[in-house]
Design a protein around this motif. Structure first.
Motif, PDB file in Angstrom:
ATOM      1  N   THR A 202       0.748  -1.083  -0.010  1.00  0.00           N
ATOM      2  CA  THR A 202       0.019   0.028  -0.088  1.00  0.00           C
ATOM      3  C   THR A 202       0.852   1.287  -0.086  1.00  0.00           C
ATOM      4  OG1 THR A 202      -1.995  -1.166   1.067  1.00  0.00           O
ATOM      5  CG2 THR A 202      -1.616   1.361   1.233  1.00  0.00           C
ATOM      6  N   ALA A 203       1.846   1.419   0.755  1.00  0.00           N
ATOM      7  CA  ALA A 203       2.789   2.440   0.948  1.00  0.00           C
ATOM      8  C   ALA A 203       3.352   2.657  -0.395  1.00  0.00           C
ATOM      9  CB  ALA A 203       3.621   2.319   2.049  1.00  0.00           C
ATOM     10  N   ALA A 204       3.936   1.415  -1.092  1.00  0.00           N
ATOM     11  CA  ALA A 204       4.537   1.685  -2.018  1.00  0.00           C
ATOM     12  C   ALA A 204       3.806   2.299  -3.442  1.00  0.00           C
ATOM     13  CB  ALA A 204       5.274   0.376  -2.705  1.00  0.00           C
ATOM     14  N   GLN A 205       2.506   1.687  -3.270  1.00  0.00           N
ATOM     15  CA  GLN A 205       1.519   2.276  -4.232  1.00  0.00           C
ATOM     16  C   GLN A 205       1.350   3.895  -4.191  1.00  0.00           C
ATOM     17  OE1 GLN A 205      -1.278  -0.430  -6.170  1.00  0.00           O
ATOM     18  NE2 GLN A 205       0.399  -0.435  -7.375  1.00  0.00           N
ATOM     19  N   VAL A 206       1.085   4.076  -3.009  1.00  0.00           N
ATOM     20  CA  VAL A 206       0.603   5.634  -2.524  1.00  0.00           C
ATOM     21  C   VAL A 206       2.225   6.468  -3.146  1.00  0.00           C
ATOM     22  CG1 VAL A 206       0.667   7.332  -0.673  1.00  0.00           C
ATOM     23  CG2 VAL A 206      -0.634   5.085  -0.452  1.00  0.00           C
ATOM     24  N   ALA A 207       3.227   5.984  -2.931  1.00  0.00           N
ATOM     25  CA  ALA A 207       4.343   6.798  -3.339  1.00  0.00           C
ATOM     26  C   ALA A 207       4.501   6.742  -4.867  1.00  0.00           C
ATOM     27  CB  ALA A 207       5.603   6.086  -2.695  1.00  0.00           C
ATOM     28  N   GLY A 208       4.197   5.449  -5.570  1.00  0.00           N
ATOM     29  CA  GLY A 208       4.167   5.699  -6.997  1.00  0.00           C
ATOM     30  C   GLY A 208       3.017   6.530  -7.620  1.00  0.00           C
ATOM     31  N   TYR A 209       1.875   6.387  -7.027  1.00  0.00           N
ATOM     32  CA  TYR A 209       0.828   7.200  -7.783  1.00  0.00           C
ATOM     33  C   TYR A 209       0.798   8.632  -7.611  1.00  0.00           C
ATOM     34  CZ  TYR A 209      -2.457   3.458  -8.587  1.00  0.00           C
ATOM     35  OH  TYR A 209      -3.067   2.170  -8.931  1.00  0.00           O
ATOM     36  N   GLN A 210       1.727   9.229  -6.358  1.00  0.00           N
ATOM     37  CA  GLN A 210       1.518  10.386  -6.120  1.00  0.00           C
ATOM     38  C   GLN A 210       3.280  11.128  -6.324  1.00  0.00           C
ATOM     39  OE1 GLN A 210      -1.647  10.440  -2.680  1.00  0.00           O
ATOM     40  NE2 GLN A 210       0.490  11.197  -1.867  1.00  0.00           N
ATOM     41  N   GLU A 211       3.987  10.475  -7.272  1.00  0.00           N
ATOM     42  CA  GLU A 211       5.235  10.994  -7.582  1.00  0.00           C
ATOM     43  C   GLU A 211       4.919  12.133  -8.618  1.00  0.00           C
ATOM     44  OE1 GLU A 211       8.052   8.774  -9.483  1.00  0.00           O
ATOM     45  OE2 GLU A 211       8.252   7.036  -7.944  1.00  0.00           O
ATOM     46  N   ARG A 212       5.648  13.054  -8.666  1.00  0.00           N
ATOM     47  CA  ARG A 212       5.478  14.322  -9.599  1.00  0.00           C
ATOM     48  C   ARG A 212       4.806  13.870 -10.662  1.00  0.00           C
ATOM     49  NH1 ARG A 212       7.410  19.547  -9.655  1.00  0.00           N
ATOM     50  NH2 ARG A 212       7.334  20.650 -11.746  1.00  0.00           N
ATOM     51  N   ASP A 213       3.668  14.618 -11.384  1.00  0.00           N
ATOM     52  CA  ASP A 213       2.919  14.554 -12.318  1.00  0.00           C
ATOM     53  C   ASP A 213       2.085  13.351 -12.063  1.00  0.00           C
ATOM     54  OD1 ASP A 213       4.038  16.807 -13.394  1.00  0.00           O
ATOM     55  OD2 ASP A 213       5.792  15.581 -14.463  1.00  0.00           O
ATOM     56  N   GLY A 214       1.720  12.764 -11.286  1.00  0.00           N
ATOM     57  CA  GLY A 214       1.009  11.636 -10.848  1.00  0.00           C
ATOM     58  C   GLY A 214      -0.525  12.155 -10.365  1.00  0.00           C
ATOM     59  N   VAL A 215      -0.942  11.409  -9.601  1.00  0.00           N
ATOM     60  CA  VAL A 215      -2.497  11.493  -9.302  1.00  0.00           C
ATOM     61  C   VAL A 215      -2.411  11.250  -7.810  1.00  0.00           C
ATOM     62  CG1 VAL A 215      -3.127  10.590 -11.349  1.00  0.00           C
ATOM     63  CG2 VAL A 215      -2.774   9.060  -9.532  1.00  0.00           C
ATOM     64  N   ALA A 216      -3.812  11.701  -7.353  1.00  0.00           N
ATOM     65  CA  ALA A 216      -3.985  11.532  -5.959  1.00  0.00           C
ATOM     66  C   ALA A 216      -4.291  10.184  -5.392  1.00  0.00           C
ATOM     67  CB  ALA A 216      -5.357  12.637  -5.494  1.00  0.00           C
ATOM     68  N   ALA A 217      -3.551   9.508  -4.800  1.00  0.00           N
ATOM     69  CA  ALA A 217      -3.955   8.036  -4.457  1.00  0.00           C
ATOM     70  C   ALA A 217      -5.067   8.177  -3.301  1.00  0.00           C
ATOM     71  CB  ALA A 217      -2.719   7.409  -4.137  1.00  0.00           C
ATOM     72  N   THR A 218      -5.991   7.126  -3.274  1.00  0.00           N
ATOM     73  CA  THR A 218      -7.046   7.101  -2.311  1.00  0.00           C
ATOM     74  C   THR A 218      -7.025   5.796  -1.924  1.00  0.00           C
ATOM     75  OG1 THR A 218      -8.225   8.523  -3.648  1.00  0.00           O
ATOM     76  CG2 THR A 218      -9.568   7.248  -2.046  1.00  0.00           C
TER      77      THR A 218
END
Length: 583
Positions: A202-218
């Protein structure tokens, strides 16, 4: 995007550190908003149509307007969610143009506030945006792969592709810990049954989604939807974990998400008596939403409800009460109320009557505007549709997706040593049968590319005896049978099909293309693989494993119990066989 109205925002990057958030700028904007504009920011819903101006009669019946543009203009919405069934998701160009059109309507309003545009791109069995976008393994497959690097890479690429389409929020990752094999609504959408593995991924995916130019994770579905045999879309699940069990089993992934700086958390329409003895669904529970999520976990980001159309939140209270109670519980955004006009006016009335203070509304609006600022949505609400092909579904992205998927296939039994097969032109005839028209066809094509002649015979979700007899007759003349099952627990026909094929004496490779638990219903199978989804990439990966091009690397992220004795383990968590690949 040329020819559009810019929003008045400080010039910062698309991901902003906490100490750079312009608190005064946000507060000043809130102070200039009317109550109606503030309440509008709390709502996220769908609209029918491929463009902002598409007139669709379903919009009238659902919302009392003709177009998505009218819906945004009337209610000053904070967000919009995309689905295929609402005619929003055709192809990348159309999606990007729809997003730009909706944002144009939003930023032309008096306060120039852009939208959160969301979808449920969990991957695996819940994938809203299809090819040519890159399709990654779902959560349980990533759990089988055990790689936080792969989980983060999948989220980073997916987030970048969604953002290129104008989708700036993804309702993912699922952070539920699936400890109940009978769970009808989570299952393979979860990373697995182990709280620490689920927390790490979960933490890894949050970091991936919210990298610069990414999206808000939920992260969803708080406080944890993993131990239930009731689907909250149609009923009210009750989770009977004690407080200690909740902290041990359900809390860790949400703690990890909060620690990773997640932008949003979605509620669950579940009852957890140990956390709130009043028996209210978590979505409407102040002890859970505020007492635990805000106060004990220290989360101050956006909290959004799961869809308010779901029965799990509608059993006790009326549709006019639910949005008010959710806000009083501590929620910020209200997703898909059954009647938006009723819900919107109920919140307005609650504020005007003093049941909810305007200051409480301001707190939620502040979090919403802060999220939009942090994600760079104020600065860049529009996307350049001309650049889509440089981001969405590139060869590099597809190659990464296949590499990650190849590492997730799990070989659970290989008792006869059937696998790996040798790939040659004289491999005989392979019958590919079982569940799923496109699944059997895609798998047969993948096998056929490796030499054998293939025959495809789709048997359906619950085959009748005549269909099973036909499959058996075909199997008796084949050299190998590959049979796909999907949720065999709920299908007596699929169980009988596999057992009948095994009785023919023709070698059989059974492949569970969703839940890995299927083998509990035909334990005599000597060769059994789990893919956790039926995406083309997952079926390509299983063909690679069958022919030894890729070694099976996945390990079970859940325990498989004996079907008629759930307390007895058939295959333990962490089980997975392998062999040396030929490549």
């Amino acid at each position: 995007m040329s020819g559009t109205q810019a929003t008045d925002t400080p010039k910062n990057g698309s991901s902003v550190a906490a100490d750079r958030i312009p608190h005064g700028w946000i507060t000043n904007r809130i102070n200039r908003m009317t109550l109606e504009e503030k309440v509008g920011q709390l709502f996220v819903t769908y609209a029918y149509g491929a463009t902002a101006d598409t007139v669709d009669p379903r919009n009238q019946s659902a919302h009392g307007v003709d177009t998505a543009a009218e819906l945004i203009d009337r209610y000053k919405l904070g967000g919009v969610i995309y689905f295929a069934w609402s005619d929003n998701l055709h192809d990348p160009q159309q999606i990007a143009n729809l997003s730009n059109g909706l944002q144009q309507v939003a930023v032309e309003q008096r306060m120039h506030i852009p939208l959160l545009i969301s979808t449920d791109q969990e991957h695996g069995i819940v994938t809203r945006v299809g090819a040519p976008a890159t399709l990654f393994p779902g959560n349980m497959a990533l759990g089988a792969g055990r790689s936080t690097d792969d989980a983060r890479t999948a989220a980073r690429i997916s987030g970048a592709e969604l953002r290129a389409l104008g989708i700036n929020q993804n309702f993912a990752p699922v952070a539920d810990v699936n400890v109940n094999p009978e769970n009808p609504v989570i299952g393979v959408r979860s990373f697995g049954e182990n709280p620490q593995l689920t927390a790490d991924l979960t933490a890894a995916q949050v970091a991936g989604y919210q990298e610069r130019d990414g999206v808000a994770a939920t992260a969803k579905h708080f406080p944890g939807h993993g131990d239930t045999d009731v689907d909250s879309h149609i009923g009210v699940p009750i989770i009977n974990h004690s407080v200690d069990e909740w902290w041990e089993l359900d809390a860790p992934p949400f703690q990890a998400a909060v620690g990773a700086g997640i932008d949003a958390i979605m509620t669950a329409h579940i009852v957890v008596p140990a956390l709130d003895p009043a028996g209210d669904p978590a979505t409407l529970s102040h002890p859970i939403m505020t007492g635990i999520l805000r106060d004990e976990l220290g989360y101050d980001g956006v909290v959004i409800t799961d869809a308010l159309t779901m029965q799990g939140v509608r059993d006790t209270y009326g549709d006019d009460q639910v949005p008010v109670l959710a806000l009083k519980a501590g929620v910020d955004m209200l997703l898909m109320p059954p009647d938006i006009d009723l819900a919107y006016n109920a919140v307005l009335d609650a504020v005007r009557s003093g049941e909810i203070s305007e200051r409480r509304i301001d707190e939620s609006v502040y979090r919403i505007l802060r999220l939009k600022f942090q994600r760079g949505i104020f600065r860049e609400p529009f996307v350049d549709a001309r650049s889509i092909d440089d981001v969405v579904g590139t060869p590099e992205h597809r190659a990464e997706a296949q590499r990650i998927t190849d590492a997730t296939t799990t070989l659970i039994t290989n008792d006869a040593g059937l696998l790996p097969l040798a790939a040659d032109d004289d491999a005989g005839e392979v019958l590919v049968t079982g569940w799923g028209v496109s699944t059997t066809e895609t798998l047969a094509e993948a096998i056929g590319r490796r030499g054998p002649a293939t025959e495809t015979f789709w048997t359906g979700g619950n085959p009748e005896q005549a269909t099973i007899d036909d499959a058996v007759a075909r199997a008796e003349t084949a050299d190998l049978v590959v049979v796909a099952t999907m949720n065999a627990r709920g299908s007596d026909g699929q169980q009988r099909l596999v057992k009948a094929l095994l009785a023919t004496g023709t070698p059989v490779v059974a492949v569970a293309v969703r839940d890995p638990y299927d083998i509990a219903y035909y334990p005599e199978a000597e060769t059994y693989l789990a893919t956790y989804s039926y995406t083309p990439g997952a079926l390509e990966a299983v063909a690679k494993v069958i022919f030894g091009e890729a070694a099976p690397e996945g390990r079970l992220p859940v325990t498989i119990p004996v079907a008629d004795n759930p307390g007895t383990v058939l295959y333990p968590y962490g089980h997975g066989l392998t062999y040396t690949s030929t490549d």
